[in-house]
Write a protein that holds these residues in place. Structure first.
Motif, PDB file in Angstrom:
ATOM      1  N   ILE A  73      59.452  18.137  49.616  1.00 49.00           N
ATOM      2  CA  ILE A  73      58.128  17.537  49.742  1.00 49.00           C
ATOM      3  C   ILE A  73      58.143  16.626  50.961  1.00 49.00           C
ATOM      4  O   ILE A  73      58.956  15.684  51.023  1.00 49.00           O
ATOM      5  CB  ILE A  73      57.742  16.721  48.494  1.00 49.00           C
ATOM      6  CG1 ILE A  73      57.765  17.586  47.240  1.00 49.00           C
ATOM      7  CG2 ILE A  73      56.364  16.085  48.672  1.00 49.00           C
ATOM      8  CD1 ILE A  73      57.475  16.818  45.958  1.00 49.00           C
ATOM      9  N   TYR A  74      57.285  16.913  51.920  1.00 48.23           N
ATOM     10  CA  TYR A  74      57.136  16.013  53.073  1.00 48.23           C
ATOM     11  C   TYR A  74      55.893  15.176  52.871  1.00 48.23           C
ATOM     12  O   TYR A  74      54.797  15.709  52.670  1.00 48.23           O
ATOM     13  CB  TYR A  74      57.026  16.782  54.385  1.00 48.23           C
ATOM     14  CG  TYR A  74      56.713  15.864  55.549  1.00 48.23           C
ATOM     15  CD1 TYR A  74      57.693  15.020  56.070  1.00 48.23           C
ATOM     16  CD2 TYR A  74      55.425  15.792  56.085  1.00 48.23           C
ATOM     17  CE1 TYR A  74      57.408  14.143  57.113  1.00 48.23           C
ATOM     18  CE2 TYR A  74      55.132  14.922  57.123  1.00 48.23           C
ATOM     19  CZ  TYR A  74      56.122  14.099  57.635  1.00 48.23           C
ATOM     20  OH  TYR A  74      55.835  13.229  58.653  1.00 48.23           O
ATOM     21  N   VAL A  75      56.057  13.860  52.926  1.00 50.43           N
ATOM     22  CA  VAL A  75      54.943  12.935  52.752  1.00 50.43           C
ATOM     23  C   VAL A  75      54.723  12.196  54.066  1.00 50.43           C
ATOM     24  O   VAL A  75      55.608  11.468  54.538  1.00 50.43           O
ATOM     25  CB  VAL A  75      55.215  11.918  51.622  1.00 50.43           C
ATOM     26  CG1 VAL A  75      53.995  11.003  51.442  1.00 50.43           C
ATOM     27  CG2 VAL A  75      55.540  12.633  50.325  1.00 50.43           C
ATOM     28  N   GLY A  76      53.568  12.384  54.671  1.00 51.14           N
ATOM     29  CA  GLY A  76      53.285  11.698  55.922  1.00 51.14           C
ATOM     30  C   GLY A  76      52.181  12.393  56.694  1.00 51.14           C
ATOM     31  O   GLY A  76      51.685  13.463  56.314  1.00 51.14           O
ATOM     32  N   THR A  77      51.821  11.776  57.802  1.00 51.29           N
ATOM     33  CA  THR A  77      50.761  12.309  58.651  1.00 51.29           C
ATOM     34  C   THR A  77      51.254  13.533  59.414  1.00 51.29           C
ATOM     35  O   THR A  77      52.364  13.529  59.943  1.00 51.29           O
ATOM     36  CB  THR A  77      50.287  11.235  59.653  1.00 51.29           C
ATOM     37  OG1 THR A  77      49.837  10.087  58.932  1.00 51.29           O
ATOM     38  CG2 THR A  77      49.155  11.760  60.527  1.00 51.29           C
ATOM     39  N   LYS A  78      50.441  14.556  59.442  1.00 46.15           N
ATOM     40  CA  LYS A  78      50.757  15.729  60.258  1.00 46.15           C
ATOM     41  C   LYS A  78      50.370  15.422  61.705  1.00 46.15           C
ATOM     42  O   LYS A  78      49.187  15.360  62.039  1.00 46.15           O
ATOM     43  CB  LYS A  78      49.991  16.960  59.756  1.00 46.15           C
ATOM     44  CG  LYS A  78      50.457  17.495  58.416  1.00 46.15           C
ATOM     45  CD  LYS A  78      49.687  18.778  58.074  1.00 46.15           C
ATOM     46  CE  LYS A  78      50.122  19.360  56.755  1.00 46.15           C
ATOM     47  NZ  LYS A  78      49.383  20.616  56.430  1.00 46.15           N
ATOM     48  N   GLN A  79      51.366  15.219  62.534  1.00 42.38           N
ATOM     49  CA  GLN A  79      51.089  14.930  63.938  1.00 42.38           C
ATOM     50  C   GLN A  79      50.487  16.165  64.618  1.00 42.38           C
ATOM     51  O   GLN A  79      50.689  17.303  64.186  1.00 42.38           O
ATOM     52  CB  GLN A  79      52.364  14.495  64.658  1.00 42.38           C
ATOM     53  CG  GLN A  79      53.041  13.271  64.048  1.00 42.38           C
ATOM     54  CD  GLN A  79      52.184  12.015  64.121  1.00 42.38           C
ATOM     55  OE1 GLN A  79      51.372  11.858  65.042  1.00 42.38           O
ATOM     56  NE2 GLN A  79      52.365  11.107  63.169  1.00 42.38           N
ATOM     57  N   ALA A  80      49.749  15.926  65.700  1.00 41.27           N
ATOM     58  CA  ALA A  80      48.978  16.994  66.338  1.00 41.27           C
ATOM     59  C   ALA A  80      49.736  17.703  67.450  1.00 41.27           C
ATOM     60  O   ALA A  80      49.109  18.338  68.308  1.00 41.27           O
ATOM     61  CB  ALA A  80      47.673  16.424  66.883  1.00 41.27           C
ATOM     62  N   ASP A  81      51.054  17.600  67.485  1.00 45.21           N
ATOM     63  CA  ASP A  81      51.807  18.277  68.531  1.00 45.21           C
ATOM     64  C   ASP A  81      51.809  19.790  68.317  1.00 45.21           C
ATOM     65  O   ASP A  81      51.567  20.277  67.212  1.00 45.21           O
ATOM     66  CB  ASP A  81      53.250  17.748  68.586  1.00 45.21           C
ATOM     67  CG  ASP A  81      53.939  17.808  67.229  1.00 45.21           C
ATOM     68  OD1 ASP A  81      53.454  17.138  66.306  1.00 45.21           O
ATOM     69  OD2 ASP A  81      54.952  18.533  67.091  1.00 45.21           O
ATOM     70  N   LYS A  82      52.081  20.531  69.378  1.00 46.41           N
ATOM     71  CA  LYS A  82      52.036  21.988  69.325  1.00 46.41           C
ATOM     72  C   LYS A  82      53.267  22.534  68.612  1.00 46.41           C
ATOM     73  O   LYS A  82      54.393  22.113  68.886  1.00 46.41           O
ATOM     74  CB  LYS A  82      51.952  22.557  70.736  1.00 46.41           C
ATOM     75  CG  LYS A  82      51.739  24.066  70.779  1.00 46.41           C
ATOM     76  CD  LYS A  82      51.560  24.554  72.199  1.00 46.41           C
ATOM     77  CE  LYS A  82      51.323  26.059  72.241  1.00 46.41           C
ATOM     78  NZ  LYS A  82      51.130  26.549  73.647  1.00 46.41           N
TER      79      LYS A  82
END
Length: 245
Positions: A73-82
């Motif tokens: 489980i990953y908890v955190g903001t999905k960064q907008a990098d490619k």
């Protein structure tokens, strides 16, 4: 963040199932992992700006190359990098197979006790919350300010490897997961205090880790009173003018 809890009170009714207090997406994911007899690992970097590509690189490598069957489980903001197409496709397949879940937020006070291992960024709140569980912990991320210090506490207590920057964590992540075998009891080093009963205030956290923290706080020193180690402020040093008088 510091996770504070109110004093426990005697309840007339049994407490609710912790799963029922989590969002349905997370609760269903945990239930499916238990049914498949897979361990559960949480990865979180809180507000630290870790590229999603780095997250997925480590996640997919652990899930496809480790000898331990588990769900992440990953908890955190999905960064907008490619994200490379191949990596995105691999992550999508793992998510479809019920082995990878990405969520923006979760109640760590409820989620952490259900996990078998923790990958955190080294902040005070999440690191000590993970240590309270007395299970394997890895500290990685961008490692700013006190994050290296708390990563050192994890290593000193014998619950995880030394902290490593997220750029190099992909070289260590599979080894960490392979060490997450069967932990029927404490994974902490012999003689380590039980974090689950050490209290939640800042001083309780410092007393819990006085073996390392007490030696590096600089202006603080430990004293024993009634068999308990206490953190007290050292008296201020006199300046040159005061000494000349």
């Amino acid at each position: 963040f510091i996770f504070l809890r109110p004093p426990k009170k005697e309840a007339s009714a049994p407490p609710p199932d912790p799963l029922s207090t989590l969002p349905a997406q997370i609760a269903d994911y945990i239930t499916a992992a238990h049914a498949a007899e897979r361990k559960l690992v949480v990865m979180t970097f809180s507000s630290m700006p870790v590229a999603r590509r780095k997250v997925l690189e480590c996640a997919t490598k652990m899930l496809t190359q480790s000898a331990v069957p588990f769900s992440l489980i990953y908890v955190g903001t999905k960064q907008a990098d490619k994200i490379p197409k191949e990596l995105e496709a691999s992550a999508t397949t793992l998510a479809t197979d019920g082995k990878l879940l990405e969520v923006e937020r979760a109640d760590f006070g409820v989620l952490f006790p259900m996990m078998d291992a923790y990958i955190v960024h080294g902040g005070l709140g999440t690191t000590v919350e993970a240590l309270r569980m007395k299970k394997p912990v890895a500290v990685t991320g961008i490692l700013l300010m006190d994050q290296r210090f708390w990563g050192g506490v994890v290593a000193d207590k014998g619950v995880g490897p030394p902290p490593v920057h997220v750029d190099k964590f992909s070289d260590k992540c599979v080894e960490f997961i392979n060490d997450v075998r069967v932990h029927p009891r404490s994974h902490a080093a012999p003689g380590a205090p039980d974090a689950r009963h050490a209290g939640t205030g800042p001083l309780a956290r410092l007393r819990l880790h006085h073996g390392r923290a007490g030696s590096q706080l600089g202006s603080r020193r430990g004293r024993r009173r009634g068999g308990e180690r206490r953190c007290v402020q050292a008296p201020p040093r006199r300046g040159r003018r005061a000494r000349r008088r």
